[in-house]
Enzyme design. Structure first.
Site, mmCIF file in Angstrom:
data_model
loop_
_atom_site.group_PDB
_atom_site.id
_atom_site.type_symbol
_atom_site.label_atom_id
_atom_site.label_comp_id
_atom_site.label_asym_id
_atom_site.label_seq_id
_atom_site.Cartn_x
_atom_site.Cartn_y
_atom_site.Cartn_z
ATOM 1 N N GLU A 56 42.002 58.820 31.507
ATOM 2 C CA GLU A 56 41.713 60.240 31.261
ATOM 3 C C GLU A 56 42.544 60.831 30.137
ATOM 4 O O GLU A 56 42.059 61.669 29.372
ATOM 5 C CB GLU A 56 41.907 61.063 32.542
ATOM 6 C CG GLU A 56 40.774 60.967 33.539
ATOM 7 C CD GLU A 56 40.829 59.704 34.395
ATOM 8 O OE1 GLU A 56 41.792 58.922 34.239
ATOM 9 O OE2 GLU A 56 39.919 59.494 35.203
ATOM 10 N N HIS A 125 40.150 64.429 46.573
ATOM 11 C CA HIS A 125 38.909 64.423 45.796
ATOM 12 C C HIS A 125 38.060 65.675 45.970
ATOM 13 O O HIS A 125 37.018 65.784 45.344
ATOM 14 C CB HIS A 125 38.033 63.223 46.183
ATOM 15 C CG HIS A 125 38.511 61.908 45.668
ATOM 16 N ND1 HIS A 125 39.501 61.188 46.257
ATOM 17 C CD2 HIS A 125 38.122 61.160 44.604
ATOM 18 C CE1 HIS A 125 39.698 60.058 45.601
ATOM 19 N NE2 HIS A 125 38.880 60.008 44.587
HETATM 20 C C1 LIG Z 1 42.310 59.100 37.692
HETATM 21 C C2 LIG Z 1 41.050 58.602 38.315
HETATM 22 N N1 LIG Z 1 39.968 58.383 37.543
HETATM 23 C C3 LIG Z 1 38.826 57.936 38.084
HETATM 24 C C4 LIG Z 1 38.730 57.673 39.423
HETATM 25 C C5 LIG Z 1 37.432 57.162 40.015
HETATM 26 N N2 LIG Z 1 37.547 55.786 40.490
HETATM 27 C C6 LIG Z 1 37.696 55.484 41.784
HETATM 28 S S1 LIG Z 1 37.801 53.848 42.073
HETATM 29 C C7 LIG Z 1 37.612 53.489 40.443
HETATM 30 C C8 LIG Z 1 37.584 52.060 39.975
HETATM 31 C C9 LIG Z 1 38.890 51.373 40.090
HETATM 32 O O1 LIG Z 1 38.784 50.048 39.681
HETATM 33 P P1 LIG Z 1 39.925 48.984 39.916
HETATM 34 O O2 LIG Z 1 41.246 49.558 39.569
HETATM 35 O O3 LIG Z 1 39.525 47.754 39.225
HETATM 36 O O4 LIG Z 1 39.974 48.756 41.499
HETATM 37 P P2 LIG Z 1 38.861 48.138 42.423
HETATM 38 O O5 LIG Z 1 38.046 49.280 42.907
HETATM 39 O O6 LIG Z 1 38.097 47.156 41.641
HETATM 40 O O7 LIG Z 1 39.627 47.511 43.551
HETATM 41 C C10 LIG Z 1 37.458 54.656 39.698
HETATM 42 C C11 LIG Z 1 37.260 54.716 38.257
HETATM 43 C C12 LIG Z 1 39.875 57.945 40.215
HETATM 44 N N3 LIG Z 1 39.868 57.757 41.529
HETATM 45 N N4 LIG Z 1 41.011 58.385 39.640
#
Ligand SMILES: Cc1ncc(C[n+]2csc(CCOP(=O)(O)OP(=O)(O)O)c2C)c(N)n1
Ligand SMILES: Cc1ncc(C[n+]2csc(CCOP(=O)(O)OP(=O)(O)O)c2C)c(N)n1
Ligand SMILES: [Mg+2]
Ligand SMILES: [Mg+2]
Lengths: 326, 343, 343, 326
Positions: A56, A125
């Site tokens: 972000e 959230h």
């Molecule tokens: C600052 C922020 N940006 C966006 C999100 C939305 N979001 C939730 S889970 C996720 C993906 C995370 O991916 P990863 O770190 O690879 O973990 P995984 O879900 O694959 O275990 C996103 C973008 C968030 N929770 N916080």
């Protein structure tokens, strides 16, 4: 010509139209345009529509840098709270650069995010954090409550030469309404009277407009004719329309999904206390979320959020005090 | 360097059992969306596919080492000793939930079992885990923190800032990067510069002159070995390491995001649903860590088929019981919502 | 790879002149604290010591490449063509200042001269510069952005996030890490993990599989060569690079932070004032880029002593004029303060 | 026993005393304890006093993680705006973790930062952003206006089991006052009447308390006896003391260094509008910064900030309207 459209669709329509209109508008964000089949990608190409990493600070900061050098970026940020990791860009960069440059640059960008998702998204959230963005000179804030407003405010946000936070309410995404099909731009700083009434004024934004209109229906069956006003933008904030209404009704209930001290309602109350108190026949009343983070479990979540019943009872208490004054 | 004790037979069987328990738990969470629609609200993320990494890492624990993952957090406390009943009840938003229904799936916390809590905001818990390592260092507890996070999270500033700070302060922490190839609906090749260049993500460790290794995250023994080396290093005061464990998330990112009253449900994996890459998903299924570890243990004579079956049926019964317990648990009393705001 | 054109004699002399101009400007800013106490308010940061890096990098500019540094920003616009009168007047808070007195020392902006603006918040302008590169790419202008920031700023998440995004999007930008060995009052060995390990900070580029090189930032020709290679790479669509230019800040971080009515003033360099390391500072002074470049050019027969002296006295006169101009400029009219909030 | 001390010194005294009292308190931040000669480092050692890299997200996030696992960190952040790069930790982590855990963890930490440095620090370093932290359930905010309060509130902040933002005003750093030498802890949520008066109530925080007291002196020479109240903490916010005062005086002027819609003054005005409006004999008046970022040049900066004259004239207008009501 108007067409029945969902709130979510209306936002997309405005973005598409504005991107067609102005080749300087670009769109990016996480988890969008993942494949070549993405409709925005197909329409506008890889240069103007991009997927961004979960960054972000970079996403928003890039928008600021792109805006001062000639683009008009729209950043899809999904949930307003995600902006908190990059809040400096929102509060201390985008709105300050023009001023600090003595008017040499402009910063036309849109930070788009949803908020208020009262559907079990729990403590991080689904809060309302728009108050953090108020009182930041240079920054504008739009938060539509209907499909038509969603379109008209998005068009205005994209055309604005200043940074705009465009906050759409998740709970309204599927709500339908008539939306003008042609160019439709709603000027910022103009409140909309969503329901005319004579007995008491209710001011609300986003999802709370819907709740307030429902409450007004209940109240009308009880002989109370409430006017419902949606400021539509919190910055600029149209206080005049509210004061005019209060002059007519004599009573004011402010409904806000945020907690009390984080509410736009409190800011509006302050304005009315200073500039419109003469018209009041009873003290202002605020209906806000209780002072908690949003809990996960449904009964807890329901308990802390404002709802139709809480609005109805607040209005009745104000109206009865108005009556006592007369 | 002192010789590493090999894992005992019992410990290997324990590891297999934990992997099965996680899988059975997650399967039941997923099934809840079908069998009890509306019972799970919000956003729920499953750890199937990650079992070898979770268990391989946590099998190295000593001295009450804390585990601190992201919002995809069901598996870890199961291994640490938290009752699956409490976890399921929390996911269902019930009074008997681990957090009384206040937190939900993304925010499990069980400090008694060395699971201090999680965050739903990407990257932020990496800093929290680093803080837990500060506590261990200041209080001289001998603990090493196991910090887990996704490939996507390495795109968040918090990741880099935390690793540098931990390196400079030589904090006792192991950073375990769960590279499951996706951040939500985005394949890693669309957002990570190392991946695009064909380099491992563990290369990010070089930004902090920190050991960085990549291991097969579908093999609990490989994860165990790497984390053990890193944990020993951390425990002896030499500071943090970064371990990239590569595996594949076997379910979709989470339940589909729906707006009430549309009910929540679990979609197909993004490889299929978004990218139409069925072969990719099928290949990942073939590398499912659980049957592979089962087969390996049987091959080595560590595990008998009968024992494996007992472990599996016990886990099934345990998790079925968790579902029934959670379903029977009442919702919290609404007016309690104002509790716990301040200590 | 096409052969690189050598720098012409004129260009080399131009480079020397720019370095001298920066130094003479900064000297006068510093002297203002003594000669005109109270005239400069807030926090002012000087670029003396950085001249070789600033000029070496900007000498590679083509196609109106923008330059985007941090709050330590006086030097760059001087090279880009901004009048020193306007810069000095801005630093003095005057109406004729570059930003009408609205921005001050930390917030110079001169978009007409391809200097879009700066930020006083660490790391954030790295993202802005990356955004300027997005504009160049989308609009296909052929520009390459020169993004400058300090060693300390590489500890801020914005740095890492921006570099990854720029690499993934292959943006036309060169990241120039000005390693002046200090972030404010903190020596780099107290806060950077690469430095503590004895590794160069350019190693951070590996976190993004990006070219990363370290050069002697006191030698404008070395900086020129490295930035030129990186800029060509960027301009040809191959994406960003990270260049660490090592040099030494020759003045204190900024004027001492005082609370009114205590007047602002310039302290000694932190090496001496904070750490008591006089030898370190003396050694740095010996590596002052300006006399060294002067000597080298004279040695090579590029510059004659008489020309050098002329350049120096012209720069002195130019900057003295800037001081006089700024002192004579009126303050802005108070009621104008509400202008420029919105476009 | 009290001793004359500077505001800045008083903060340091409280930190030293609390660190002596409780070995779980640790202190870190940028540009502190650079050498072995640092007095805090010498007293408390390298484990408890540390220098941190310029990494606010890590610094603040580490504090959160350390707090939930048993330490009581104080993070020196220098300027409140620097927290914006890590605002998620302040708004969406520290205050939420206890609630989301169902009361299982506590988050005792202090984020210490200065603010309001009206001395030519321009658009990004001298704004007031405390409103962004209000209405965040779980978070407390202290902002002392005197040396004694600086000590007592810091002691309370460190002892509090919740996250506390401790905001000291840069312009007050050198101001002297009598400070109790022994243990001195000021409970949060208790406003202090800095000057008693009968004609009108002025509420102010931080530097504005000093300006309001100066204005009150001027007013007293003109026969107007103003009461000056400092809430001292914005969360919890002591509205009762203000309402009691307004019941006595009938008039209320709210002074705030922030812009109007970013002011604590507006929140207080809303509370009074709802709960204390009966006592008002004239509408509330707000004296705030004008709606701009803080400009660099001194005359511009002076123009946008509230000052003695603006306070005096606001009070006079309220008092004259009060008189008109009687
Ligand atoms: C600052 C922020 N940006 C966006 C999100 C939305 N979001 C939730 S889970 C996720 C993906 C995370 O991916 P990863 O770190 O690879 O973990 P995984 O879900 O694959 O275990 C996103 C973008 C968030 N929770 N916080
Ligand atoms: C987010 C943030 N944290 C802290 C500061 C305070 N600060 C101003 S300059 C500075 C040092 C920066 O060092 P470096 O990046 O090396 O640049 P240099 O000053 O050496 O050119 C710091 C910490 C800030 N402006 N922003
Ligand atoms: Mg992932
Ligand atoms: Mg530096």
């Amino acid at each position: 010509m108007a067409r029945e459209m969902m709130y979510g669709e209306a936002i997309g329509a405005a973005m598409t139209e504005e991107m067609q209109r102005d080749s300087g508008v670009v769109l990016y964000g996480q988890n969008l345009a993942m494949t070549e089949r993405d409709p925005m990608l197909r329409k506008f190409g890889k240069k103007r529509v991009r997927i961004a990493p979960i960054s972000e600070t970079a996403e928003m900061g890039v928008a600021v840098g792109a805006a001062i050098t000639g683009l008009r970026p729209i950043v899809e940020l999904w949930m307003s709270e995600f902006m908190l990791v990059a809040f400096d860009q929102l509060i201390n960069e985008a709105p300050r650069l023009r001023y600090m440059s003595g008017g040499q640059v402009k910063v036309p960008l849109v930070f788009k995010a949803g908020y208020g998702f009262a559907a079990g998204w729990a403590g991080q959230h689904s809060n309302c954090i728009y108050h953090t963005m108020m009182g930041i000179p240079g920054l504008k804030i739009a938060l539509p409550s209907t499909a038509a407003d969603a379109k008209g405010l998005m068009a205005a946000a994209i055309r604005d030469d200043n940074p705009v936070v465009y906050l759409h309410h998740y709970m309204l995404t599927l709500d339908k309404g008539a939306v003008p099909e042609d160019e439709y731009v709603i000027p910022f700083g103009v409140a909309d009277v969503k329901r005319e009434g004579s007995d008491v004024t209710i001011v609300a934004t986003g999802w709370m407009v819907k709740k307030s209109l429902a409450a007004a229906e209940v109240l009308s069956q009880q002989g109370i004719n409430a006017e419902v006003i949606d400021p539509r933008t919190l910055a600029p904030l149209d206080i005049k329309t509210i004061i005019n209404s209060v002059h007519k009704t004599g009573g004011l209930v402010l409904v806000d999904q945020a907690t009390r001290h984080a509410s736009a309602a409190a800011i509006i109350a302050a304005e009315i206390a200073e500039h419109g108190s003469k018209a009041l026949k009873a003290p202002i009343k605020l209906v806000t979320a209780l002072d908690t983070s949003i809990p996960f479990s449904e009964p807890l979540e329901n308990y802390v959020l404002p709802n139709e019943e809480k609005i109805v009872s607040a209005v009745k208490s104000v109206v009865s005090r108005q009556a006592a004054t007369v | 360097m002192r010789k590493k004790k090999a894992l005992t037979k019992d410990r290997l069987i324990w590891m297999y059992a934990q992997m099965v328990r996680i899988r059975e738990f997650e399967e039941r969470v997923k099934r809840t969306f079908v069998e009890h629609p509306g019972v799970i609200r919000g956003h729920t993320h499953l750890g199937d596919g990650a079992e070898a990494t979770i268990v391989g890492a946590l099998a190295t624990r000593a001295m009450n080492d804390p585990a601190m993952p992201s919002y995809r957090c069901h598996g870890y406390p199961l291994v640490l000793g938290t009752s699956p009943r409490k976890i399921m009840a929390e996911i269902y938003g019930r009074k008997d939930g681990l957090c009384g229904g206040f937190g939900g799936s993304m925010h499990l916390a069980d400090p008694e079992h060395h699971f201090p809590g999680t965050s739903g905001i990407i990257g932020q818990a990496i800093a929290h885990a680093t803080g837990a390592a500060l506590t261990a260092q200041v209080k001289d507890t001998g603990q090493v923190v196991h910090c887990f996070f996704g490939d996507g999270s390495t795109k968040q500033g918090a990741f880099y800032e935390s690793l540098n700070l931990a390196a400079v302060w030589r904090l006792p922490i192991v950073y375990i990067l769960e590279n499951n190839h996706y951040q939500a609906y985005t394949h890693i090749s669309l957002e990570d510069a190392n991946c695009i260049a064909g380099d491992p993500l563990s290369q990010k460790a070089q930004a902090f002159s920190m050991p960085g290794v990549t291991v097969d995250g579908t093999d609990p023994l490989k994860v165990y070995a790497a984390v053990r080396t890193a944990a020993e290093r951390a425990r002896s005061g030499k500071g943090p390491s970064l371990i990239e464990a590569k595996f594949y998330r076997l379910s979709a990112h989470g339940n589909a995001i729906t707006v009430p009253p549309v009910p929540t449900q679990f979609p197909e994996h993004e490889a299929v649903e978004v990218y139409g890459r069925k072969a990719e998903y099928a290949a990942a299924k073939k590398k499912d860590p659980i049957p592979r570890f089962r087969a390996a243990l049987i091959r080595k004579g560590v595990l008998r088929i009968a024992d494996a079956k007992r472990i599996e049926s016990e886990a099934q019964a345990e998790m079925e019981d968790a579902v029934q317990f959670a379903l029977a648990s009442p919702h919290p009393t609404p007016a309690e919502a104002v509790k716990y705001v301040y200590a």
